[in-house]
Scaffold this active site. Structure first.
Site, mmCIF file in Angstrom:
data_model
loop_
_atom_site.group_PDB
_atom_site.id
_atom_site.type_symbol
_atom_site.label_atom_id
_atom_site.label_comp_id
_atom_site.label_asym_id
_atom_site.label_seq_id
_atom_site.Cartn_x
_atom_site.Cartn_y
_atom_site.Cartn_z
ATOM 1 N N ARG A 238 8.602 28.232 -7.769
ATOM 2 C CA ARG A 238 7.390 28.940 -7.380
ATOM 3 C C ARG A 238 6.254 28.529 -8.325
ATOM 4 N NH1 ARG A 238 9.396 29.719 -3.204
ATOM 5 N NH2 ARG A 238 9.743 31.665 -2.069
ATOM 6 N N GLU A 267 -1.644 28.297 -4.327
ATOM 7 C CA GLU A 267 -0.989 27.594 -3.240
ATOM 8 C C GLU A 267 -1.518 28.114 -1.910
ATOM 9 O OE1 GLU A 267 3.246 26.837 -3.808
ATOM 10 O OE2 GLU A 267 3.503 27.129 -1.650
ATOM 11 N N HIS A 286 4.888 22.069 -0.744
ATOM 12 C CA HIS A 286 5.962 23.068 -0.601
ATOM 13 C C HIS A 286 6.911 22.707 0.553
ATOM 14 C CE1 HIS A 286 6.974 27.547 -1.562
ATOM 15 N NE2 HIS A 286 8.062 26.853 -1.257
HETATM 16 C C1 GLV Z 1 11.096 28.458 -0.210
HETATM 17 O O1 GLV Z 1 10.338 28.271 -1.114
HETATM 18 C C2 GLV Z 1 11.953 29.581 -0.087
HETATM 19 O O2 GLV Z 1 11.889 30.503 -0.936
HETATM 20 O O3 GLV Z 1 12.737 29.627 0.861
#
Ligand code: GLV
Length: 325
Positions: A238, A267, A286
């Protein structure tokens, strides 16, 4: 009995959501929603379920506007976007999608790690832009993975899958976590270290912990200073685990060698963000779990959680099982 009303924050491929057909009345947000859609807001008083993505905050004030809510299902393994204590206080189970994305996220981590270790973005650019004039013995030099130390912060499912892959590349493994993982210590000879020692010893640090009050800005000016000047930072967990301004300073001054980020803070990263101007920083949007099979399985698991919650059954994957006590 009318079918339960559920709010699905984004439009997803129909076949991923097939399990909901005929079992719920769904109101769905736009495909690229960046916030809880105002059109969904008007249905909150009647909503019995919410199916959401990690980009949508589900906070206490929203829950208050949904008095009939009985389940929140997040199509992600991380659930820092949801106020879980507020859900628990209301007896609302929260579902997530662990397991199904472990391998895809570990694969992407290795892709980032190898790209950064061998400078792929810069060398690919040089080739494309006409700077490949000859085979240069001392040009485009990177780091050997074999024998390098990989420090894994957070030895959960994804951390372990990365450790197994890295072992196959001949890397030495160290890790930090609140709990020891004896099975991974045996499987890949990983050594558990205090965080400070991990930062000092690692050639590459890869973050795999959840975002919590304890891990927020765990990588900051102070911890970056502990890293080797040749070290690489990988974040596929994260964004806010890393203090972005401190990382920019460390990369700009070459206090560390490089970073490769699948997640950022903020983000999404706006196009004019200074991180993009750093040649030693690789950024992807991501995409850790972004494979056809994995994203489908995440959606299916999130549907299973949603349907279980609506039926009053225990969610197959519940992050606040205390609601059942
Ligand atoms: C992706 O970042 C998730 O948490 O599934």
């Amino acid at each position: 009995m009318p079918l339960p009303l559920v709010l699905i924050t984004h439009t997803l491929p129909e076949d991923w959501m097939a399990a909901l057909e005929g079992r719920v009345r769904a109101v769905t947000g736009p495909v690229d929603a960046t916030r809880f859609d105002p059109a969904l807001e008007t249905h909150l008083p009647e909503a019995e379920g919410i199916f959401c993505l990690l980009t949508i905050p589900i906070r206490a004030d929203l829950l208050t506007r949904a008095p009939r809510l009985r389940v929140v299902s997040n199509m992600a393994v991380g659930y820092d976007n949801i106020d879980v204590p507020a859900c628990t206080a209301r007896g609302i189970p929260v579902g997530n999608t662990p397991g199904v994305l472990t391998e895809a996220t570990a694969d992407l981590t290795m892709a980032l790690l190898m790209s950064a270790a061998r400078g792929l973005p810069q060398s690919a650019n040089d080739a494309r832009e006409g700077r490949w004039s000859t085979w240069r013995p001392a040009g485009w030099l990177g780091m050997d993975l074999s024998g390098a130390t990989l420090g894994i912060v957070g030895m959960g499912k994804i951390g372990k899958a990365v450790a197994i892959r890295a072992k196959a590349f001949g890397m030495r493994l160290v890790y930090s976590d609140e709990v020891a993982s004896p099975e991974i210590e045996t499987a890949v000879a990983a050594e558990k270290l205090p965080l400070e020692m991990l930062f000092r010893q690692s050639d590459i640090i890869s973050l795999h912990c959840p975002l919590t009050a304890e891990t927020r800005r765990l990588v900051n000016a102070e911890t970056l200073r502990l890293m080797k000047p040749t070290a690489i930072l990988i974040n596929a967990a994260r964004g806010p685990i890393v203090d972005t301004p401190a990382l920019i300073v460390a990369l700009r001054s070459e206090q560390i060698a490089a970073a490769a980020l699948d997640v950022t803070d903020p983000e999404p990263l706006p196009p004019d963000h200074p991180l993009y101007s750093l040649p030693n920083c690789l950024i992807v949007p991501h995409i850790g779990s972004a494979t056809h099979n994995t994203r489908r399985r995440m959606a299916e698991l999130a549907c299973d959680n949603l349907l279980a919650g609506l039926a009053g059954r225990r969610l197959p994957n519940c992050v606040n099982p205390e609601v059942y006590q």
